[in-house]
Design an enzyme around this catalytic site. Structure first.
Site, PDB file in Angstrom:
ATOM      1  N   THR B   1      16.314 -29.892   8.669  1.00  0.00           N
ATOM      2  CA  THR B   1      17.522 -29.372   9.310  1.00  0.00           C
ATOM      3  C   THR B   1      18.718 -30.251   8.967  1.00  0.00           C
ATOM      4  O   THR B   1      18.582 -31.471   8.844  1.00  0.00           O
ATOM      5  CB  THR B   1      17.335 -29.336  10.840  1.00  0.00           C
ATOM      6  OG1 THR B   1      16.178 -28.565  11.128  1.00  0.00           O
ATOM      7  CG2 THR B   1      18.549 -28.731  11.536  1.00  0.00           C
ATOM      8  N   ARG B  29       9.108 -16.617  12.801  1.00  0.00           N
ATOM      9  CA  ARG B  29       9.426 -17.651  13.801  1.00  0.00           C
ATOM     10  C   ARG B  29      10.889 -18.062  13.673  1.00  0.00           C
ATOM     11  O   ARG B  29      11.376 -18.348  12.587  1.00  0.00           O
ATOM     12  CB  ARG B  29       8.523 -18.861  13.602  1.00  0.00           C
ATOM     13  CG  ARG B  29       8.808 -20.040  14.563  1.00  0.00           C
ATOM     14  CD  ARG B  29       9.722 -21.081  13.943  1.00  0.00           C
ATOM     15  NE  ARG B  29       9.861 -22.269  14.812  1.00  0.00           N
ATOM     16  CZ  ARG B  29      10.688 -23.281  14.561  1.00  0.00           C
ATOM     17  NH1 ARG B  29      11.440 -23.260  13.485  1.00  0.00           N
ATOM     18  NH2 ARG B  29      10.761 -24.305  15.369  1.00  0.00           N
ATOM     19  N   VAL B  30      11.566 -18.075  14.776  1.00  0.00           N
ATOM     20  CA  VAL B  30      12.950 -18.551  14.807  1.00  0.00           C
ATOM     21  C   VAL B  30      13.014 -19.725  15.777  1.00  0.00           C
ATOM     22  O   VAL B  30      12.536 -19.626  16.900  1.00  0.00           O
ATOM     23  CB  VAL B  30      13.919 -17.433  15.252  1.00  0.00           C
ATOM     24  CG1 VAL B  30      15.327 -17.979  15.433  1.00  0.00           C
ATOM     25  CG2 VAL B  30      13.917 -16.302  14.229  1.00  0.00           C
ATOM     26  N   ASP B  32      15.380 -23.304  17.207  1.00  0.00           N
ATOM     27  CA  ASP B  32      16.571 -23.498  18.026  1.00  0.00           C
ATOM     28  C   ASP B  32      17.869 -23.225  17.290  1.00  0.00           C
ATOM     29  O   ASP B  32      18.895 -22.887  17.908  1.00  0.00           O
ATOM     30  CB  ASP B  32      16.604 -24.937  18.549  1.00  0.00           C
ATOM     31  CG  ASP B  32      16.727 -25.944  17.410  1.00  0.00           C
ATOM     32  OD1 ASP B  32      15.770 -26.057  16.632  1.00  0.00           O
ATOM     33  OD2 ASP B  32      17.790 -26.581  17.282  1.00  0.00           O
ATOM     34  N   THR B  52      18.849 -31.782  15.782  1.00  0.00           N
ATOM     35  CA  THR B  52      17.743 -31.575  14.848  1.00  0.00           C
ATOM     36  C   THR B  52      16.480 -32.030  15.553  1.00  0.00           C
ATOM     37  O   THR B  52      16.540 -32.800  16.505  1.00  0.00           O
ATOM     38  CB  THR B  52      17.938 -32.378  13.556  1.00  0.00           C
ATOM     39  OG1 THR B  52      16.740 -32.304  12.762  1.00  0.00           O
ATOM     40  CG2 THR B  52      18.231 -33.843  13.830  1.00  0.00           C
ATOM     41  N   GLY B  53      15.348 -31.561  15.065  1.00  0.00           N
ATOM     42  CA  GLY B  53      14.094 -32.013  15.662  1.00  0.00           C
ATOM     43  C   GLY B  53      13.142 -30.878  15.950  1.00  0.00           C
ATOM     44  O   GLY B  53      13.134 -29.861  15.242  1.00  0.00           O
ATOM     45  N   HIS B  54      12.353 -31.058  16.990  1.00  0.00           N
ATOM     46  CA  HIS B  54      11.310 -30.104  17.353  1.00  0.00           C
ATOM     47  C   HIS B  54      11.954 -28.899  18.039  1.00  0.00           C
ATOM     48  O   HIS B  54      12.338 -28.954  19.206  1.00  0.00           O
ATOM     49  CB  HIS B  54      10.308 -30.811  18.264  1.00  0.00           C
ATOM     50  CG  HIS B  54       9.165 -29.967  18.675  1.00  0.00           C
ATOM     51  ND1 HIS B  54       8.398 -30.231  19.784  1.00  0.00           N
ATOM     52  CD2 HIS B  54       8.648 -28.846  18.127  1.00  0.00           C
ATOM     53  CE1 HIS B  54       7.467 -29.314  19.906  1.00  0.00           C
ATOM     54  NE2 HIS B  54       7.587 -28.459  18.908  1.00  0.00           N
ATOM     55  N   GLY B  55      12.084 -27.813  17.284  1.00  0.00           N
ATOM     56  CA  GLY B  55      12.886 -26.678  17.722  1.00  0.00           C
ATOM     57  C   GLY B  55      12.450 -26.066  19.032  1.00  0.00           C
ATOM     58  O   GLY B  55      13.282 -25.699  19.875  1.00  0.00           O
TER      59      GLY B  55
END
Lengths: 166, 134
Positions: B1, B29-30, B32, B52-55
């Site tokens: 990201t 899959r979508v 954040d 950014t990171g774990h959506g």
């Protein structure tokens, strides 16, 4: 007012051999965004420029260099928001577009909607004259390697992602 | 990201985020990123955030707006970022990072993950880092 641009290239673990190039890529994007502000450009122009540069850099998980889904495809998401008006535009699960962030800006500027997804986003891109690119042009050898490394069918994609680039 | 936030000479704020998502995600899959308030948020009166990171974790805590709620209550961009990243880690075991600005041009780049390449340009100076403490 002190104009400023701040950019990031993703959170997670970055292999040592890629850390310096990742940092260089973010610095370049930030410089280009800041140059726009110095020339009187808007904050929206600056963030679009910075993110476009990062999308075009194959070191990052966006645009060219995106990670692959379970089918080995590239599906990308992007969002832009203007703090002056709270206008925003987004695309989700869009394919075969070089710069999803520029498509998101068109959603913001040219439609009354906030988000267009999948085939609808692709059709909108075509309507706006954005050329479709070959999927292969977005896929890097590194993305293929990481996809294969994580391919076991019983792997939990959420667990597999934790601690890696977001 | 990847993501960016900015303040221009008029005092206007903006944010942008783009991503390929997560490796081996399900088709369709979508995360954040395209979700307003999760994958980014900008309001001239408060600030702008690009995370950014774990959506899935970012969506569960609505991370970008969560940070701005703290800033509305008087926290600095750095304090607000740390509070919200800590909340995300404790409540949903999510790791991530953010870049944040306020309307005065005060900025922060904070992360709970191991690394996050970031850079900031202001007053002809470029600040940057990858690891904690830089």
């Amino acid at each position: 007012m002190l104009p400023v641009v701040v950019a990031h290239g993703g959170a997670g673990h970055i292999p040592k051999d890629r850390a310096e190039s990742a940092s260089a890529g973010v610095r370049e994007a930030t410089r280009k965004g800041y140059a726009i502000l110095k020339s009187g450009g808007s904050a929206v122009d600056a963030v679009i420029e910075a993110v476009t540069i990062l999308e075009n850099n194959p070191r990052f998980n966006a645009g060219r260099g995106s990670v692959l889904n379970v089918k080995g495809e590239v599906e990308m998401d992007a969002l832009v928001m203007d703090g002056r008006t709270l206008a925003c535009g987004a695309v989700a699960a869009v394919r075969r577009v070089a710069n999803p962030i520029q498509l998101a800006r068109l959603v913001m500027d040219k439609t009354s909607h906030v988000c267009l997804a999948a085939d609808g986003a692709s059709q909108f891109a075509s309507t706006m004259g954005i050329p479709e690119v070959a999927e292969e042009s977005l896929i890097t050898d590194y993305a293929i390697k990481r996809w294969k490394d994580n391919l076991p069918p019983d792997a939990d994609p959420v667990e597999a992602q934790m601690g890696k680039m977001g | 990201t990847v993501g960016a936030v900015a303040v221009d000479v008029q005092g206007n704020l903006a944010c942008a985020t783009s991503t390929g998502g997560m490796i081996n995600k399900m088709k369709g899959r979508v995360g954040d990123t395209p979700c307003v308030g999760c994958g980014a948020y900008a309001d001239n009166q408060i600030g702008a955030v690009a995370p950014t990171g774990h959506g899935e974790a970012i969506m569960r805590v609505v991370l970008s707006r969560h940070i701005l709620f703290h800033m509305e209550q008087g926290k600095s961009p750095e304090e607000a970022s740390d509070l919200s990243l800590d909340y995300m880690l404790k409540r949903v075991s999510g790791l991530g990072g953010v870049v944040v600005v306020d309307p005065k041009g005060t900025w922060a780049a904070r992360f709970s993950s191991q690394q996050m390449p970031w850079a900031a340009a202001q007053q002809e100076q470029l600040h940057y880092g990858v690891f904690h403490g830089e």
